[in-house]
Design a protein around this motif. Structure first.
Motif, short mmCIF file in Angstrom:
data_model
loop_
_atom_site.label_atom_id
_atom_site.label_comp_id
_atom_site.label_asym_id
_atom_site.label_seq_id
_atom_site.Cartn_x
_atom_site.Cartn_y
_atom_site.Cartn_z
N PHE A 109 -9.65 -39.90 39.66
CA PHE A 109 -9.06 -41.17 39.75
C PHE A 109 -9.63 -42.20 38.85
N LEU A 110 -11.08 -41.93 39.01
CA LEU A 110 -11.95 -42.94 38.18
C LEU A 110 -11.77 -42.85 36.84
N MET A 111 -11.46 -41.45 36.26
CA MET A 111 -11.59 -41.30 34.79
C MET A 111 -10.13 -41.97 34.30
N VAL A 112 -9.28 -41.98 35.31
CA VAL A 112 -7.85 -42.40 34.67
C VAL A 112 -8.03 -43.82 34.80
N ALA A 113 -8.25 -44.40 35.98
CA ALA A 113 -8.50 -46.00 36.24
C ALA A 113 -9.55 -46.50 35.19
N SER A 114 -10.72 -46.18 34.66
CA SER A 114 -11.49 -46.50 33.66
C SER A 114 -10.78 -46.58 32.41
N ALA A 115 -10.15 -45.48 31.96
CA ALA A 115 -9.32 -45.34 30.56
C ALA A 115 -8.30 -46.28 30.68
N LEU A 116 -7.57 -46.54 31.56
CA LEU A 116 -6.60 -47.60 31.57
C LEU A 116 -7.04 -48.95 31.58
N LEU A 117 -7.96 -48.95 32.12
CA LEU A 117 -8.58 -50.65 32.09
C LEU A 117 -9.31 -50.80 30.60
N ALA A 118 -10.06 -49.86 29.98
CA ALA A 118 -10.54 -49.99 28.67
C ALA A 118 -9.27 -50.11 27.76
N LEU A 119 -8.41 -49.34 27.92
CA LEU A 119 -7.42 -49.55 26.92
C LEU A 119 -6.51 -50.75 27.05
N SER A 120 -6.26 -51.12 28.22
CA SER A 120 -5.84 -52.52 28.41
C SER A 120 -6.36 -53.67 27.86
N LEU A 121 -7.79 -53.69 28.14
CA LEU A 121 -8.49 -54.65 27.61
C LEU A 121 -8.47 -54.69 26.03
N LEU A 122 -8.65 -53.66 25.39
CA LEU A 122 -8.88 -53.18 24.12
C LEU A 122 -7.43 -53.78 23.30
N ARG A 123 -6.37 -53.43 24.05
CA ARG A 123 -5.08 -54.02 23.43
C ARG A 123 -5.22 -55.45 23.46
N GLY A 124 -5.65 -56.07 24.74
CA GLY A 124 -5.43 -57.42 24.82
C GLY A 124 -6.37 -58.12 23.82
N ALA A 125 -7.60 -57.63 23.43
CA ALA A 125 -8.50 -58.25 22.29
C ALA A 125 -7.65 -58.03 20.96
N LYS A 126 -7.06 -57.04 20.86
CA LYS A 126 -6.43 -57.09 19.52
C LYS A 126 -5.20 -57.89 19.39
N LYS A 127 -4.53 -58.23 20.32
CA LYS A 127 -3.59 -59.27 20.34
C LYS A 127 -4.23 -60.67 20.13
N THR A 128 -5.35 -60.92 20.90
CA THR A 128 -6.06 -62.15 20.64
C THR A 128 -6.53 -62.24 19.20
N ASP A 129 -7.11 -61.17 18.66
CA ASP A 129 -7.45 -61.37 17.39
C ASP A 129 -6.52 -61.46 16.34
N ALA A 130 -5.46 -60.82 16.69
CA ALA A 130 -4.11 -60.96 15.69
C ALA A 130 -3.45 -62.57 15.81
N ARG A 131 -3.75 -63.07 17.02
CA ARG A 131 -3.21 -64.29 17.12
C ARG A 131 -4.15 -65.40 16.34
#
Length: 291
Positions: free
Chosen positions: A268-290
């Motif tokens: 459960f922690l592995m999946v939750a950590s991976a999803l959190l990291a991926l979502s934040l990374l995606r959000g950071a990339k979108k912010t950088d693109a804007r």
């Protein structure tokens, strides 16, 4: 070797073998833990006895069985929530103080600035156990002194969650500071100067120019702070009171005798950590693109 030149067959084979061994070393233990979270046996190790969801749903409304799964283990779920609360506090404090530290390092000049920058890194090279013991001894001494001299009972300086937050914050803030400082170092200050020349206030410039530029670093620092706090064990073990976070609870369960419930928690922690990291990374990339 020039990258465009063909490589010998033995070199390609050895490179592939090295990569496979490296990734097997990293991910094979995690894969074994994930697989045996579904093992129909009372122990979290081979051999395989069949597929079951009991270690997730056993004892809950969705799983009628004598086994107690993750969703029916109130103590384990309570420790999970405790870890989330601690990590949230550590994250907020680390990002806020780390941002202030970044501006102090990059935007001000004063005597002893280099020494201060080096001192900020000191908690990173101190073992977590030593850091926890030092904070516990220091906080207990202050609490005892306040009690003896003034009759004040400073409970937040006794072993418990406030002291756990303080202990984790003492080194995680250094990582947050480095992350935000690296981003701020590349900022073009002429953008702020232009805004000031056009009559913008300091607050408006910070909110519309500086803060949006720092947002990817702030999100990254928050993700790192949360995950490091959540998985911390050494420092937490020295400072914890009656409310044990998840890592301490799992350590106690392992000493009593491990069951596949711990594998279920780990998955459960592995999946939750991976999803959190991926979502934040995606959000950071979108912010950088804007930006």
């Amino acid at each position: 070797m020039i990258p465009s030149l063909p490589r010998p067959a033995w070199l390609r084979a050895s490179t592939l073998a090295y990569a496979l061994l490296f990734f097997a070393f990293l991910f094979l233990p995690l894969l074994i833990v994930a697989v045996f979270a579904f093992n129909d046996a009372p122990y979290p190790a081979p051999p395989w006895r069949g597929f079951t969801l009991d270690w997730f749903l056993g004892g809950s409304l969705a799983g009628h069985t004598s086994r107690q799964g993750l969703l029916a283990d109130s103590a384990l779920l309570g420790s999970l929530w405790t870890s989330v609360v601690v990590a949230a506090w550590v994250t907020v404090l680390s990002v806020v103080v780390g941002t202030a530290n970044a501006f102090l390092i990059e935007r001000t000049q004063f005597r002893g600035k280099q020494a201060l920058s080096l001192l900020m890194l000191a908690p990173l090279v101190i073992p977590g156990v030593i850091l926890g013991i030092s904070i516990l001894a220091f906080a207990s001494r202050i609490a005892n002194l306040a009690d003896d001299l003034y009759g004040l009972e400073l409970e937040f300086l006794r072993p418990g969650l406030p002291l756990v937050v303080l202990g984790q914050f003492s080194y995680i803030v250094s990582i947050a500071t480095l992350t935000i400082t690296a981003r701020l170092k590349r900022f073009d200050t002429t953008l702020e100067d232009a805004a000031y020349n056009l009559g913008a206030s300091h607050l408006a410039v910070f909110g519309t120019i500086t803060l949006p530029y720092l947002q990817p670093a702030l999100m990254g620092a928050a993700a790192i702070s949360f995950l490091m706090s959540f998985e911390n064990f050494n420092t937490t073990l020295m400072l914890v009171g009656s409310d044990a976070p998840l890592t301490v609870m799992m350590y106690g369960r392992m000493r009593e005798g491990a069951t596949p419930v711990l594998n279920a928690v780990s998955l459960f922690l592995m999946v939750a950590s991976a999803l959190l990291a991926l979502s934040l990374l995606r959000g950071a990339k979108k912010t950088d693109a804007r930006g």
